[in-house]
Structure formats: C-alpha cells, structure tokens
Design an enzyme around this catalytic site. Structure first.
Site, PDB file in Angstrom:
ATOM      1  N   SER A 193      -8.831   7.838  -4.373  1.00 45.11           N
ATOM      2  CA  SER A 193      -9.880   8.442  -4.529  1.00 45.11           C
ATOM      3  C   SER A 193      -9.885  10.442  -4.790  1.00 45.11           C
ATOM      4  O   SER A 193     -10.956  10.361  -4.756  1.00 45.11           O
ATOM      5  CB  SER A 193     -11.057   8.227  -3.148  1.00 45.11           C
ATOM      6  OG  SER A 193     -10.285   8.207  -2.382  1.00 45.11           O
TER       7      SER A 193
ATOM      8  N   ASP B 266       0.288   5.119   1.143  1.00 42.42           N
ATOM      9  CA  ASP B 266      -0.549   6.155   2.083  1.00 42.42           C
ATOM     10  C   ASP B 266      -0.635   5.562   3.486  1.00 42.42           C
ATOM     11  O   ASP B 266      -1.399   4.896   3.442  1.00 42.42           O
ATOM     12  CB  ASP B 266      -1.696   6.737   1.262  1.00 42.42           C
ATOM     13  CG  ASP B 266      -1.134   8.223   0.726  1.00 42.42           C
ATOM     14  OD1 ASP B 266      -0.116   8.076   0.285  1.00 42.42           O
ATOM     15  OD2 ASP B 266      -2.837   8.424   0.468  1.00 42.42           O
TER      16      ASP B 266
ATOM     17  N   ARG C 258      -8.305  -3.072   4.809  1.00 41.45           N
ATOM     18  CA  ARG C 258      -9.364  -3.300   3.672  1.00 41.45           C
ATOM     19  C   ARG C 258      -7.504  -3.181   2.286  1.00 41.45           C
ATOM     20  O   ARG C 258      -8.112  -4.358   1.216  1.00 41.45           O
ATOM     21  CB  ARG C 258      -9.801  -1.865   3.405  1.00 41.45           C
ATOM     22  CG  ARG C 258      -9.198  -0.924   2.378  1.00 41.45           C
ATOM     23  CD  ARG C 258     -10.361   0.658   2.482  1.00 41.45           C
ATOM     24  NE  ARG C 258      -9.297   1.423   2.264  1.00 41.45           N
ATOM     25  CZ  ARG C 258      -9.124   2.544   2.483  1.00 41.45           C
ATOM     26  NH1 ARG C 258     -10.479   2.941   2.493  1.00 41.45           N
ATOM     27  NH2 ARG C 258      -8.447   3.995   2.520  1.00 41.45           N
TER      28      ARG C 258
ATOM     29  N   SER D 276      -3.151  10.813   5.775  1.00 37.80           N
ATOM     30  CA  SER D 276      -3.718  12.254   6.231  1.00 37.80           C
ATOM     31  C   SER D 276      -4.969  12.271   6.230  1.00 37.80           C
ATOM     32  O   SER D 276      -5.720  11.723   4.628  1.00 37.80           O
ATOM     33  CB  SER D 276      -2.885  13.868   5.166  1.00 37.80           C
ATOM     34  OG  SER D 276      -3.902  14.481   5.870  1.00 37.80           O
TER      35      SER D 276
ATOM     36  N   ASN E 156      -5.446   2.769  -3.580  1.00 31.36           N
ATOM     37  CA  ASN E 156      -6.533   3.663  -3.223  1.00 31.36           C
ATOM     38  C   ASN E 156      -6.452   5.130  -3.293  1.00 31.36           C
ATOM     39  O   ASN E 156      -5.620   6.170  -2.780  1.00 31.36           O
ATOM     40  CB  ASN E 156      -7.668   3.661  -2.510  1.00 31.36           C
ATOM     41  CG  ASN E 156      -8.138   1.935  -2.128  1.00 31.36           C
ATOM     42  OD1 ASN E 156      -7.965   2.142  -3.088  1.00 31.36           O
ATOM     43  ND2 ASN E 156      -8.994   1.920  -0.952  1.00 31.36           N
TER      44      ASN E 156
ATOM     45  N   ARG F  58     -12.656  12.551  -6.247  1.00 28.19           N
ATOM     46  CA  ARG F  58     -13.127  13.856  -6.075  1.00 28.19           C
ATOM     47  C   ARG F  58     -12.749  15.232  -6.491  1.00 28.19           C
ATOM     48  O   ARG F  58     -13.099  16.077  -5.648  1.00 28.19           O
ATOM     49  CB  ARG F  58     -12.279  13.551  -4.490  1.00 28.19           C
ATOM     50  CG  ARG F  58     -12.656  12.575  -3.678  1.00 28.19           C
ATOM     51  CD  ARG F  58     -12.834  12.092  -2.326  1.00 28.19           C
ATOM     52  NE  ARG F  58     -13.063  10.729  -2.266  1.00 28.19           N
ATOM     53  CZ  ARG F  58     -14.243  10.071  -1.603  1.00 28.19           C
ATOM     54  NH1 ARG F  58     -14.515  11.647  -1.089  1.00 28.19           N
ATOM     55  NH2 ARG F  58     -13.650   9.051  -0.259  1.00 28.19           N
TER      56      ARG F  58
ATOM     57  N   HIS G  20     -11.166   5.800  -7.792  1.00 27.23           N
ATOM     58  CA  HIS G  20     -12.621   5.536  -7.785  1.00 27.23           C
ATOM     59  C   HIS G  20     -12.813   6.003  -6.146  1.00 27.23           C
ATOM     60  O   HIS G  20     -12.189   5.696  -5.221  1.00 27.23           O
ATOM     61  CB  HIS G  20     -13.055   4.957  -8.403  1.00 27.23           C
ATOM     62  CG  HIS G  20     -13.061   4.287  -9.267  1.00 27.23           C
ATOM     63  ND1 HIS G  20     -11.990   3.059  -9.545  1.00 27.23           N
ATOM     64  CD2 HIS G  20     -13.242   5.596 -11.054  1.00 27.23           C
ATOM     65  CE1 HIS G  20     -12.360   3.541 -11.112  1.00 27.23           C
ATOM     66  NE2 HIS G  20     -12.977   4.535 -11.785  1.00 27.23           N
TER      67      HIS G  20
ATOM     68  N   CYS H 221     -11.343  -2.285  -8.738  1.00 29.94           N
ATOM     69  CA  CYS H 221     -10.371  -1.727  -8.628  1.00 29.94           C
ATOM     70  C   CYS H 221      -9.966  -1.051  -6.998  1.00 29.94           C
ATOM     71  O   CYS H 221      -9.228  -1.393  -6.900  1.00 29.94           O
ATOM     72  CB  CYS H 221      -9.414  -0.816  -9.997  1.00 29.94           C
ATOM     73  SG  CYS H 221     -10.535   0.523 -10.108  1.00 29.94           S
TER      74      CYS H 221
ATOM     75  N   ASP I  88      -1.595  -0.810   6.281  1.00 27.02           N
ATOM     76  CA  ASP I  88      -2.142  -0.177   7.479  1.00 27.02           C
ATOM     77  C   ASP I  88      -3.344  -0.028   7.706  1.00 27.02           C
ATOM     78  O   ASP I  88      -4.182   0.312   7.861  1.00 27.02           O
ATOM     79  CB  ASP I  88      -1.610   1.083   7.028  1.00 27.02           C
ATOM     80  CG  ASP I  88      -2.081   2.016   7.007  1.00 27.02           C
ATOM     81  OD1 ASP I  88      -2.793   1.764   5.264  1.00 27.02           O
ATOM     82  OD2 ASP I  88      -2.687   3.336   7.146  1.00 27.02           O
TER      83      ASP I  88
ATOM     84  N   ASP J 293       1.101  -1.252  -0.073  1.00 25.05           N
ATOM     85  CA  ASP J 293      -0.248   0.149  -0.125  1.00 25.05           C
ATOM     86  C   ASP J 293       0.383   1.225   0.043  1.00 25.05           C
ATOM     87  O   ASP J 293       2.221   1.341   0.011  1.00 25.05           O
ATOM     88  CB  ASP J 293      -0.149  -0.252   1.352  1.00 25.05           C
ATOM     89  CG  ASP J 293      -2.395   1.859   1.398  1.00 25.05           C
ATOM     90  OD1 ASP J 293      -2.639   1.753   0.721  1.00 25.05           O
ATOM     91  OD2 ASP J 293      -1.679   1.986   2.400  1.00 25.05           O
TER      92      ASP J 293
END
Length: 184
Positions: free
Chosen positions: A53, A9, A129, A16, A51, A57, A91, A99, A126, A7
């Site tokens: 997103s 972040d 998911r 954050s 991820n 956004r 997404h 995904c 971390d 992963d």
C-alpha cells in the site's frame, strides 16, 4: 507442481512501520534467502504475494518497487535461489479492493497464472491477514514468528488466525519442516 506462496515484508525481509520504500531499506531476514534456495533445490516453485500500500500512498513508486525486487532477485541468485513471480496489491485498506490481503485476489491471480488449484498449497506469512487470504482459496497456513508475529512466540495464537495454522520460528524453520515432511 510443488508451489509455496510467501508474504514479503516480515517474512522474507525486515519489516518497518514506516514501510520498506527503497532497495537500501530492503534487508533480508537472517536465513530467509537460503531457505528459499533450499526449497528451490528440492523442486519447489516460490511465489511472493504482498500488500504494498506504500505504492498507492505515494511513499514510493513502481521504479523503487522494481528496484527492491531486483535486489531480492540478485541476493537470491547469489545463494542459488529464485522467486518465480511476485504478485502485489498497491491499494490501501480504504480502497476495499479484492487483491489486498486478507482478501484472496492475489492468490486467485497466482492460481490463474500458474494454472493450478491452490488447495493444500503452503502459504507463509507473519500476520493473520496473510494466512486468511490463502486459506480462503484452500492453502495450508504457516505462520513465521518474524515481523508482525515476533511477539507471539510461546503464546497461543489469537482467534484471528486460521484453524490449523502451523507455527515456525522463521522461514528457515518452515523450509526445514516442509522438506522433512516431503521426505517422510
């Protein structure tokens, strides 16, 4: 091929609640880049599945995302490391795509791109998911107690974590574990 999937972040870099939106905000966690370099030097290919997103956004654009990854690549190269590929989901959760972790789509893309079966491939994150996505395709789950999981130190893992999750203080501890296990 020796492959591990990380992963981003909260695992490689600071996380954050407001999203990491620029190269200036992208800061590696202590020892994380050196851990990746140690894995590379031992013959491991490292791939990122993340991820993102904030992209969907509208919090940042692909140019900013590429700049963050360019910074990561530059800092990794400075310590003798590399990431072989970065897979990301742009997404939000409301889009219900395949995904976005915990769905396994990014991992399926990695398997296809590298032409490998992911059974037993270590995946590190971390959050539950991150690990659920990897376990869905047979990966071995490793949790680092950084980022979202920082508050879990010394506590039993919640039921949302896959059975058999191996816990490490941080990415450096994961790399040490993997290299020691490989050498055993």
């Amino acid at each position: 091929m020796k492959l591990c999937i990380l992963d981003r972040d909260g695992t490689i870099n600071q996380d954050s609640l407001d999203y990491i939106k620029s190269p200036q905000e992208w800061e590696p966690l202590p020892g994380a880049l050196e851990a990746i370099a140690r894995l590379n030097h031992a013959g491991w290919h490292v791939v990122v599945a993340s991820n993102q997103s904030g992209l969907g956004r509208g919090l940042f654009d692909v140019t900013q995302l590429n700049a963050m990854h360019a910074k990561m690549h530059t800092l990794l190269a400075a310590v003798g490391g590399r990431v072989d590929a970065i897979f990301f989901c742009p997404h939000g959760p409301e889009e219900k795509c395949r995904c976005r972790k915990p769905e396994p789509g990014l991992f399926e893309q990695i398997a296809e791109r590298f032409g490998v079966d992911l059974a037993g491939v270590p995946t590190v994150g971390d959050s539950a998911r991150d690990l659920q996505a990897g376990v869905a395709v047979g990966c071995e789950p490793h949790l680092v107690l950084t980022g979202k999981a920082a508050g879990l130190a010394g506590r039993p893992l919640p039921d949302s974590y896959p059975t058999g999750t191996i816990v490490h203080t941080d990415l450096a501890a994961f790399a040490q574990f993997l290299l020691e296990r490989e050498g055993a």
